[in-house]
Design an enzyme around this catalytic site. Structure first.
Site, short mmCIF file in Angstrom:
data_model
loop_
_atom_site.label_atom_id
_atom_site.label_comp_id
_atom_site.label_asym_id
_atom_site.label_seq_id
_atom_site.Cartn_x
_atom_site.Cartn_y
_atom_site.Cartn_z
N ASP B 318 45.83 54.32 63.44
CA ASP B 318 44.89 54.74 62.41
C ASP B 318 45.57 55.76 61.53
O ASP B 318 46.29 56.61 62.00
CB ASP B 318 43.66 55.39 63.07
N ASP B 355 32.39 75.18 47.70
CA ASP B 355 32.56 73.91 48.41
C ASP B 355 33.26 74.15 49.74
O ASP B 355 34.42 74.52 49.77
CB ASP B 355 33.40 72.99 47.50
N SER B 388 26.24 65.30 45.36
CA SER B 388 25.14 64.39 45.64
C SER B 388 25.59 62.98 45.32
O SER B 388 26.45 62.75 44.47
CB SER B 388 23.91 64.74 44.79
N THR B 391 24.96 61.90 41.49
CA THR B 391 25.84 62.39 40.42
C THR B 391 27.32 62.23 40.77
O THR B 391 28.17 62.19 39.90
CB THR B 391 25.59 63.88 40.14
N ARG B 392 27.62 62.17 42.03
CA ARG B 392 28.99 62.10 42.56
C ARG B 392 29.84 63.23 42.00
O ARG B 392 30.99 63.04 41.62
CB ARG B 392 29.61 60.73 42.28
N SER B 394 30.29 67.83 42.30
CA SER B 394 29.82 69.11 42.84
C SER B 394 30.34 70.18 41.90
O SER B 394 31.16 69.90 41.01
CB SER B 394 30.33 69.31 44.27
N ASP B 532 35.37 49.66 67.11
CA ASP B 532 36.76 49.37 67.49
C ASP B 532 36.82 48.49 68.74
O ASP B 532 37.86 47.93 69.06
CB ASP B 532 37.53 50.66 67.78
#
Lengths: 591, 692
Positions: B318, B355, B388, B391-392, B394, B532
């Site tokens: 991964d 943030d 959010s 709106t994508r 911040s 998985d």
């Protein structure tokens, strides 16, 4: 070892390697994967094609119908069994059969059993004397036919094993009837024809007379019991020798037309025929390695195995040459020339033909024992202890330094798998060879095959030395008597057929026991190989990576040689130390 | 279940070895011995020589067959058997000690065992180990659930992240579909009364521990194949030695002197020849392999899994957590044409100041390099606008000043709605950053686009070297990621993996594994989520993270208690080491035989063929000494090699051919030479000590 010996050995090996290449590629084409695509080629091949197809039509064989390993093995066993029964019947009925100018009576039943098994298993151990026991019909239609078929059988088993590596994820290994027909028709018959014609050109006889009366050039006179006897002529046995001689060497059979085998001038008249016969013995066992590389799509793999076989042979043959060119300590101090000079051969000439000398005799003997042929042009019994050790040990290595037609290859493959198994562990991967994982079942079959020969040699010899009768027929006292018995069992167990001499093997005990040992040596070995093929052919091929052990490098070749030698030495060193080795020490000590 | 991740400590002290010695005697039980064909032959040989000794007491014979010689041989044969047992016992003891410490850690979970199924009923605190099926227990806020069970009363929110990896709490309650709880999870609020559904020792981890302990240890396929090879060699040597009796009887008959080889010597020869070194240490190697895994905090469900790990051709790794550090980080600032770098760094920092996501923190950290100090949100009188989905974006609002950070298209919409424009120069920066496989974040101040932040995956230090190593071992690495092809390709190139699977879904993963397997290769992978599980079950070697779901763990054949995905590499190395140790000791064992022949053969037939002494190239002092020296060497070499068997041979990723050459020199050539020296030395000691 003289310069002459070195040159002869080098020329022989050079010729063998040179011929293995084209013949190997031809073998690969004959047995290539697609049953429906037989070898294409010139007019001769097309003619053979017609014969091949008509054989299938007559026999009701569908050449496209492939077999899994069980059906293949069953077909092979049944075919061989029928062959042995046919030969047995011919030997028993020869008095009533045509082409028996000397009117030889039926061959005794036990001897017939022994001979039938012997020729069916490609051993050609001879407990009879050809010129005083068998008529022309028995020789031609009995023995020679089996010479071809047993050789073809060996080739078939080898081809099955090769296909097991070449194919993947399926269970079919080919059609036994097709392989058998092709082995005989495309391979053994044409080559035998060429060789037979060449042998005739050198003086090997080919006729249908029983005997021929020949006047002596110088009449001989001698006295027996006060009777003066004058000899003016001798009676020479005749027969179709060249045709049998060719397949005798090419098919690694080794059963001579005459009791004296290749020492007889009618079988092997001169050094050139001697050299050709040696090449014939090497031809197919060497070529099959090349065919293997070609069929699995990696020529290097075939060369690696051929190289290992060749090195083993050269080492042993050189040892034998050195031993026999050395002098017999028993002759020291006597007015005997023990060193080579323009007029004297030096070394140990006892039991050797003057027309061959030491080098040609020892090389021929080594070749015949190394290739499981068992033909002979000198008397092993008269070799010095270490000189006699060479053919004995060559057989005990399991007939893998070239070995018999087909059988040498599949015998060597078992050693390859042992080497791959141990080496594979050492590089930290589940062992694999040519992309096929070697797992529990495969190891079981390998183990079974490797176990059989030493087991029956040792047990057979042990039984023989404990039976008073068996030891009463020894020709020599002291440890040499033991060597003779060990040699006999080493020879029959490996389906070689080479005889040391000195041991009378016509008794019911030896005929029965050697007969059984030959059967076990052939099929107890061949069946595990076929089962192994059945398992391998179903496996997927893993693509090689950096972590995969390469099996074509000098390192792997060394490892393979080491494995063969170590197994051979560990299994037989004790027995050899009570035979040829102690003979050698006693010889040195007493002089 | 985090409490079990304390590293088990190993104490190899006198009591430990005493116990192992004791166990070696207990293993003399014939039912135990018969499992190992090679050592069983030694065992029978020891019994036979003991009997011969008692018989010889009754009737004295010649020098070589004298009682004291037979006794000495017999004792050393018994010691050979005991040494083999000891090796196994030490290996098992080590594993047991480790398992014990694992288990102790687990026992520490206390459980409140209720007298009746009623909240408020009296309870006693017991260890989770002592819980039985159908026991009723109470769990309250903050408690760890001590075992698997079924809720009979109550409703609670539970943190199952340790099991599922899902950080959002789940609700478990009576009567719902979700009324089963798993041991090792934690109650976040409220309470539950749980009826325990599994006996102690039946839980998942317990079952794994049991397998590691060796109670259910089964021979692996490769071990079986090797055992067959060794057994056949043993049979051949049995024949070689047994037939020497008739051969030597015949020798006496031929030479009219001497006497046949004594049975004691033949048994001694047999024991020396059969591959006792590898035979004695074979099971110890396997046990130690699992032990080594355990020490790496990896539980193997079977030895087969460890062994298969050595064969792995392809590793699926991964991206996140294995190849890269968990999160993307700000790597560079690209200001818009008329904005200075420092101004942009300042705005970027402002946009991220509230943030708390790792990406946001990394912007602040990067801004620090431009001399922008951290500021306090409240003193600025700023209002944090969280990210959010609609709106994508911040950012922060400073009064009416809106500072936003987000994906390029989101910011475009945002500025254009304020009749600003998205400069082409910025767009080309965005494109070039995206092409590099990084994520561009665009920052806007009011209606003005001020610049682009490049967020980058940070490849773990040293991982590239690891992959180079793997490649040298012949192992291909494939990176699996949910990212798009572009991003995946960039990281794949940086990390140096051989290939990658982008936009991976569980189905795609499964398909990839099947495809690789179809070409004959073995695949290893790590995984943790339930999704998985199909891929884990399909992979040949599957390592589940202990933090992963139960389903994933059931599907895997190895569980990593540390939940460290790079562990896979160690697993592969251990698997290889296991096979290599076996191969090395097999080679060594067989190579040893040469010297033993030279020691014993002249001795065995000394009375018939004294001339055979020419083979006594070690010049051993007497036939009795020669045989004893070989037997003693044979026994001592087992003890000497126990550490190697348990530790394993050193693994170096230098390619198959080189490894083989090295090993053939050390264990092949060394195996031939060493016994010559060893046997001679033992002979000298025997002579100087006048021990016989």
């Amino acid at each position: 070892m003289s310069a002459n010996s070195l040159i002869q050995l080098a020329v022989l090996i050079g010729a063998v390697l040179l011929l293995s290449w084209p013949v190997g590629l031809y073998l690969a084409r004959v047995f290539m994967d697609k049953t429906e695509q037989p070898p294409s080629g010139g007019r001769i091949i097309r003619a053979l094609r017609v014969i091949e197809n008509s054989i299938y039509r007559m026999a009701g064989v569908d050449p496209l119908q492939e077999m899994d390993w069980v059906s293949y093995a069953v077909a092979l066993l049944v075919f061989n069994l029928l062959g042995a029964i046919l030969l047995y019947a011919i030997l028993r009925l020869q008095y009533w059969l045509p082409l028996n100018p000397q009117h030889f009576p039926a061959v005794p039943s036990v001897m017939s059993f022994n001979t039938a098994v012997s020729f069916m298993t490609n051993t050609n151990w001879q407990s009879y004397s050809g010129e005083t026991t068998l008529g022309i019909f028995s020789q031609m239609f009995g023995l020679t036919v089996q010479n071809f078929l047993s050789a073809a059988t060996g080739l078939c088993i080898a081809i099955v094993l090769i296909r097991a590596f070449a194919r993947e994820s399926q269970k079919y290994l080919g059609n036994f009837w097709v392989d058998l027909t092709r082995a005989t028709l495309y391979v053994l018959l044409p080559f035998s024809l060429v060789v037979a014609v060449f042998l005739i050109s050198q003086g090997v006889i080919q006729n249908f007379q029983g005997t021929k009366r020949v006047d002596l050039l110088h009449p001989v006179a001698f006295t027996v019991n006060h009777h003066r006897i004058q000899l003016t002529h001798q009676v020479l046995p005749m027969g179709p020798v060249a045709s049998q001689e060719a397949i005798k060497e090419l098919g690694n059979n080794g059963g001579g037309y005459f009791n004296m085998n290749s020492a007889h001038p009618f079988e092997n008249p001169n050094p050139l025929s001697n050299f050709l016969e040696m090449i014939c013995m090497f031809l197919f066992p060497g070529a099959i390695c090349i065919a293997f590389g070609e069929m699995v799509g990696d020529r290097r793999q075939g060369w690696a195995i051929l190289t290992a076989m060749t090195i083993l042979f050269v080492v042993f043959a050189s040892g034998g040459l050195m031993a026999e060119h050395g002098s017999n300590p028993g002759l020291h101090g006597l007015p005997v020339a023990t060193r080579a000079s323009p007029l004297q051969s030096g070394g140990n000439m006892e039991g050797k033909e003057t027309r061959f000398g030491i080098t040609d005799s020892v090389l021929f003997n080594a070749t015949a024992t190394a290739t499981s042929t068992g033909a002979i042009n000198s008397t092993s019994d008269s070799y010095l202890p270490l000189g006699g050790l060479v053919p004995l040990w060559l057989m005990e290595l399991g007939e893998v330094s070239y070995g018999g037609i087909g059988s040498g290859f599949y015998g060597m493959m078992l050693f390859v798998l042992v080497a791959v198994f141990v080496a594979g562990l050492m590089v930290g991967r589940t062992p694999e060879y040519l992309g096929k994982k070697i797992e529990t079942f495969d190891m079981k079959m390998v183990a079974l095959g490797i176990l059989v020969t030493p087991a029956i040699i040792l047990i057979g010899t042990a039984v023989a030395v404990l039976i008073p009768h068996a030891t009463s027929v020894l020709g020599n006292p002291g440890p040499h008597g033991f060597t003779e018995i060990l040699y006999a069992f080493s020879s029959v167990a490996n389906n070689n057929g080479s005889a040391m001499g000195g041991l009378t093997v016509t008794s019911i005990f030896y005929q029965m026991v050697t007969g059984i040992v030959m059967l076990m040596g052939r099929f107890w070995f061949a069946l595990p190989v076929m089962a192994l093929s059945g398992s391998l052919v179903m496996k997927k091929k893993i693509p090689p990576s950096l972590g995969t052990l390469p099996t074509h490098t000098p390192l792997f070749i060394t490892l393979l040689i080491g494995t063969v030698l170590l197994v051979g030495a560990l299994n037989f060193l004790p027995a050899l130390s009570l035979g040829p080795l102690i003979e050698h020490f006693l010889l040195i000590h007493s002089h | 279940m985090s409490e079990i991740i304390s590293k088990p400590r190993l104490s190899l002290n006198a009591p430990f070895f005493m116990k192992a010695a004791l166990v070696s005697f207990r293993k003399l039980d014939p039912r135990v011995q018969i499992r190992n064909p090679v050592m069983f032959v030694v065992y029978v040989g020891a019994i036979l020589t003991t009997m011969l000794y008692f018989r010889s007491l009754a009737s004295g014979a010649g020098a070589v067959s004298s009682s004291s010689f037979i006794l000495a041989t017999s004792i050393w044969l018994w010691l050979t058997v005991l040494f083999a047992n000891f090796a196994e016992a030490v290996g098992e003891g080590q594993n047991r000690a480790q398992v014990e410490s694992l288990r102790k850690a687990r026992q520490d979970t206390p459980a409140k065992k209720l007298a009746e199924a009623r909240y408020g009923a009296s309870y006693e605190v017991v260890s989770s180990q002592n819980l039985k099926r159908n026991d009723l227990i109470l769990v309250e806020t903050g408690d760890w659930i001590p075992g698997d069970g079924e809720v009979v009363e109550g409703l609670a929110s539970i943190d199952e992240s340790a099991i599922t990896g899902e950080s959002a709490p789940v609700i478990r309650g009576v009567g719902s579909d979700f009324d089963s709880v798993t041991g090792g999870t934690r109650v976040l609020s409220d309470w539950l009364i749980v009826k325990i559904s599994a006996e102690p020792g039946e839980a998942f981890l317990d079952r794994m521990i049991k397998m590691v302990e060796g109670a259910t240890r089964q021979k692996t396929p490769n071990e079986i194949a090797l055992t067959i090879l060794l057994a056949v060699m043993t049979i051949i040597f049995l024949l070689v030695c047994a037939t020497l009796l008739p051969f030597s009887i015949f020798g006496v008959h031929l030479m009219h002197e001497g006497h046949p080889a004594s049975v004691t010597i033949l048994i001694a020869l047999l024991v020396c020849l059969i591959p006792t070194t590898i035979g004695a240490l074979l099971s110890a190697i396997g046990i130690a392999g699992m032990g080594r895994m355990l020490r790496a905090n990896v539980l193997a469900t079977s030895g087969r899994a460890v062994e298969a790990a050595g064969d792995v051709d392809v590793l699926l790794l991964d991206k996140t957590g294995t190849i890269t550090l968990g999160n993307r980080q700000a790597a560079a600032f690209y200001p818009a044409p008329d904005v200075s770098e420092r101004d942009f760094a300042d705005l970027a920092q402002l946009s991220s100041i509230a943030d708390q996501t790792p990406e946001g923190r990394s912007v602040v950290v990067l801004a620090k390099q431009y001399g922008i100090r951290e500021r306090d949100l409240t003193s600025l009188n700023a209002r944090f606008i969280p990210f959010s989905a609609s709106t994508r974006m911040s950012g922060v609002d400073l009064g009416d000043r809106q500072i936003r950070k987000g994906a390029a298209d989101a910011i475009r919409l945002h500025v254009e709605s304020q009749s600003g424009s998205f400069p082409d120069a910025v767009q080309s920066v965005v494109d070039s950053v995206a092409r590099r496989g990084s994520t561009p974040l665009v920052v806007s101040d009011r209606a003005q686009v001020v610049g682009v932040i490049e967020l980058k995956d940070i490849v773990k230090g040293g991982i590239k070297e690891r992959f180079i190593q793997l490649r040298r071992m012949g192992i291909q690495t494939i990176m699996v990621t949910g990212d798009n092809r572009l991003t995946a390709a960039a990281i794949a190139a940086e990390a140096g993996v051989d290939d990658f699977l982008a936009e991976a879904t569980p189905e795609k993963k499964l398909e990839l594994i099947r495809g690789i397997q179809a070409s004959g290769k073995l695949v290893a992978m790590t995984g943790d989520g339930t999704n998985d599980a199909p891929a884990l079950a399909q992979a040949d070697v599957a390592v589940a993270m202990n933090s992963g779901t139960q389903v994933a763990k059931e599907a895997a054949n190895l569980v990593d208690l540390d939940s460290n995905p790079t562990k896979l590499i160690e697993v592969v190395e251990t698997g290889k080491q296991l096979l290599m140790t076996r191969g090395a000791l097999t080679t060594f064992s067989i190579a040893n035989d040469v010297a033993k022949y030279f020691a014993i053969l002249p001795a065995a037939f000394a009375s018939i063929y004294p001339q055979l002494n020419a083979l006594n190239i070690m010049d051993l002092s007497s036939p009795a000494h020669a045989v004893l020296s070989a037997v003693i060497f044979n026994a001592l070499i087992i003890v000497a090699l126990i550490p190697l068997a348990l530790k394993g041979t050193k693994y170096r990723p230098i390619g198959a051919e080189k490894v083989l050459r090295r090993f053939l020199w050390i264990y092949g050539a060394g195996g031939v030479i060493l016994p010559f020296v060893g046997i001679k030395l033992i002979d000298l000691l025997l002579v100087s000590g006048h021990w016989l």
